[in-house]
Design a protein around this motif. Sequence first.
Motif, short mmCIF file in Angstrom:
data_model
loop_
_atom_site.label_atom_id
_atom_site.label_comp_id
_atom_site.label_asym_id
_atom_site.label_seq_id
_atom_site.Cartn_x
_atom_site.Cartn_y
_atom_site.Cartn_z
N PRO B 12 0.94 -1.32 0.10
CA PRO B 12 0.07 0.08 0.08
C PRO B 12 0.66 1.21 0.14
O PRO B 12 0.50 1.96 0.76
CB PRO B 12 -0.99 -0.20 1.35
CG PRO B 12 0.16 -0.92 2.27
CD PRO B 12 0.93 -1.99 1.27
N LEU B 13 1.84 1.44 -0.81
CA LEU B 13 2.53 2.49 -0.87
C LEU B 13 2.54 2.89 -2.42
O LEU B 13 2.41 2.10 -3.33
CB LEU B 13 4.06 2.12 -0.54
CG LEU B 13 4.18 1.71 1.11
CD1 LEU B 13 5.72 1.22 1.12
CD2 LEU B 13 3.90 2.81 1.98
N THR B 14 3.48 3.98 -2.62
CA THR B 14 3.50 4.46 -4.19
C THR B 14 4.75 3.80 -4.62
O THR B 14 5.47 3.19 -3.60
CB THR B 14 3.70 6.11 -4.19
OG1 THR B 14 5.24 6.35 -3.30
CG2 THR B 14 2.62 6.92 -3.57
N ALA B 15 4.86 3.65 -5.94
CA ALA B 15 6.02 2.97 -6.31
C ALA B 15 7.31 3.53 -5.78
O ALA B 15 8.30 2.95 -5.47
CB ALA B 15 6.17 3.08 -7.87
N SER B 16 7.44 4.83 -5.67
CA SER B 16 8.77 5.50 -5.19
C SER B 16 8.93 5.12 -3.61
O SER B 16 10.11 4.75 -3.18
CB SER B 16 8.60 7.01 -5.28
OG SER B 16 8.54 7.46 -6.44
N GLU B 17 7.90 5.04 -2.95
CA GLU B 17 8.00 4.62 -1.51
C GLU B 17 8.35 3.19 -1.30
O GLU B 17 9.39 2.92 -0.56
CB GLU B 17 6.78 4.91 -0.87
CG GLU B 17 6.36 6.56 -0.49
CD GLU B 17 4.76 6.57 -0.22
OE1 GLU B 17 4.56 7.66 0.44
OE2 GLU B 17 4.02 5.57 -0.40
N ALA B 18 7.75 2.43 -2.24
CA ALA B 18 8.13 1.14 -2.25
C ALA B 18 9.62 0.69 -2.46
O ALA B 18 10.29 -0.07 -2.00
CB ALA B 18 7.05 0.34 -3.18
N PHE B 19 10.02 1.50 -3.61
CA PHE B 19 11.32 1.32 -4.09
C PHE B 19 12.46 1.74 -2.89
O PHE B 19 13.33 1.04 -2.59
CB PHE B 19 11.48 2.19 -5.20
CG PHE B 19 12.82 2.07 -5.86
CD1 PHE B 19 13.19 1.28 -6.73
CD2 PHE B 19 13.89 2.78 -5.46
CE1 PHE B 19 14.35 0.84 -7.50
CE2 PHE B 19 15.33 2.78 -6.11
CZ PHE B 19 15.43 1.66 -7.18
N GLU B 20 11.94 2.84 -2.33
CA GLU B 20 12.85 3.30 -1.23
C GLU B 20 12.97 2.17 0.18
O GLU B 20 13.94 2.27 0.59
CB GLU B 20 12.52 4.74 -0.67
CG GLU B 20 13.21 5.40 0.17
CD GLU B 20 12.63 6.64 0.88
OE1 GLU B 20 11.99 7.34 -0.10
OE2 GLU B 20 12.80 6.93 2.17
N PHE B 22 12.61 -1.01 -0.14
CA PHE B 22 13.18 -2.14 -0.68
C PHE B 22 14.56 -1.94 -0.54
O PHE B 22 15.32 -2.81 0.07
CB PHE B 22 12.88 -2.45 -2.04
CG PHE B 22 13.14 -3.83 -2.27
CD1 PHE B 22 12.15 -4.97 -2.03
CD2 PHE B 22 14.28 -4.24 -2.57
CE1 PHE B 22 12.47 -6.36 -2.33
CE2 PHE B 22 14.84 -5.35 -3.12
CZ PHE B 22 13.70 -6.39 -2.81
N THR B 23 14.95 -0.39 -0.82
CA THR B 23 16.54 -0.56 -1.02
C THR B 23 17.30 0.24 -0.08
O THR B 23 17.71 -0.43 0.77
CB THR B 23 16.81 0.35 -2.29
OG1 THR B 23 16.04 1.52 -2.31
CG2 THR B 23 16.27 -0.31 -3.68
N GLU B 24 17.06 1.43 0.13
CA GLU B 24 17.65 2.14 1.22
C GLU B 24 17.31 1.76 2.47
O GLU B 24 18.03 1.94 3.39
CB GLU B 24 17.02 3.86 1.24
CG GLU B 24 17.69 4.76 1.86
CD GLU B 24 17.31 5.98 1.55
OE1 GLU B 24 17.32 7.07 2.39
OE2 GLU B 24 16.83 6.66 0.50
N ASN B 25 16.26 1.24 2.64
CA ASN B 25 15.70 0.93 4.14
C ASN B 25 15.50 -0.68 4.34
O ASN B 25 14.86 -1.23 5.29
CB ASN B 25 14.41 1.54 4.68
CG ASN B 25 14.40 3.07 4.51
OD1 ASN B 25 15.45 3.56 5.01
ND2 ASN B 25 13.65 3.82 3.92
N MET B 26 16.29 -1.33 3.35
CA MET B 26 16.08 -2.65 3.54
C MET B 26 16.65 -3.05 4.82
O MET B 26 16.11 -4.37 5.46
CB MET B 26 17.18 -3.49 2.23
CG MET B 26 17.20 -4.78 2.37
SD MET B 26 18.45 -5.44 1.26
CE MET B 26 17.59 -6.76 0.30
N ASP B 27 17.43 -2.50 5.72
CA ASP B 27 17.92 -2.97 6.82
C ASP B 27 16.73 -3.33 7.95
O ASP B 27 16.81 -3.87 8.81
CB ASP B 27 18.79 -2.00 7.36
CG ASP B 27 19.50 -2.65 8.84
OD1 ASP B 27 20.19 -3.70 8.64
OD2 ASP B 27 19.33 -2.01 9.86
N THR B 28 15.92 -2.54 7.65
CA THR B 28 14.79 -2.29 8.61
C THR B 28 13.74 -3.45 8.57
O THR B 28 12.92 -3.65 9.47
CB THR B 28 13.86 -0.85 8.43
OG1 THR B 28 13.19 -0.80 7.24
CG2 THR B 28 14.53 0.36 8.75
#
Lengths: 105, 149
Positions: B12-20, B22-28
């Motif tokens: 339930p996110l925008t594509a930009s949010e989902a991408f971010e 998945f990548t930048e916040n993968m650690d979380t």
Amino acid sequence: MTYEDTITALADPTRRDIIDRLRSGPLAVGAIADGMPISRPAVSQHLRVLSDAGLLTVTPSGNRRLYAIAPDGVDELRRYLDTLWDDALAAFGRAAAEKAKESSK
Amino acid sequence: MKNPIEKTLIVPLTASEAFELFTENMDTWWPKDPFSVTGDTSKVSFANHKGGDIVETGADGSINVWGTLLAYDPGKYLAFSWHPGRDADEATMVTVTFTQTEAGTRCDLTHGGFEILGDTADAVSSSYLSGWDLVLGCFAKAGLTPAIA
């Protein structure tokens, strides 16, 4: 038999060497052990680990036992990878739901 | 084993949010227990450019490169090699496509490159094993990772 067994069985270089020797076809323990730097009983022990992990089939042939690569031996690994991505994406989905909730506050 | 693994998930996110996420916040979110080399005390960093790496840093400072970004198209597409602890030439490949839909963002993940495995018998070949045993092994729980005899 689980993927852990498969991974454990394959993590040993001697056992990988054994698998490699069986790529051209079934062999008896003597032929497998030939030229290996470990004793034949040690080879037999490795063969048992590989068989128990489902990676080898054992077929009696006269008074010998022929070892061959099991055709479905790596299926567990495939299932393991499937699990990895299921679990990872489930965690990603939960994090996404959490993030969506926060931004709607 | 040659066919890629394919997974789809709608978030339930925008594509930009989902991408971010998945990548930048993968650690979380990445389940480091059990899917890491050093467990849940490690940190995962995801580069933000093509050619950059996905890196796990253990609490003890140990570095494990999981893969290298082959494509980095924010909000749209990711492709990275996948070779934890192994050489890049032994990698398989993961791609993730992010598609905005009315219901949210559809994430399509494929994990492929298994053609290096060849036929079934070859799937247990040494080349396969050298590339995959440790990949798989390091993603098993530490207690399951066998000592080399």
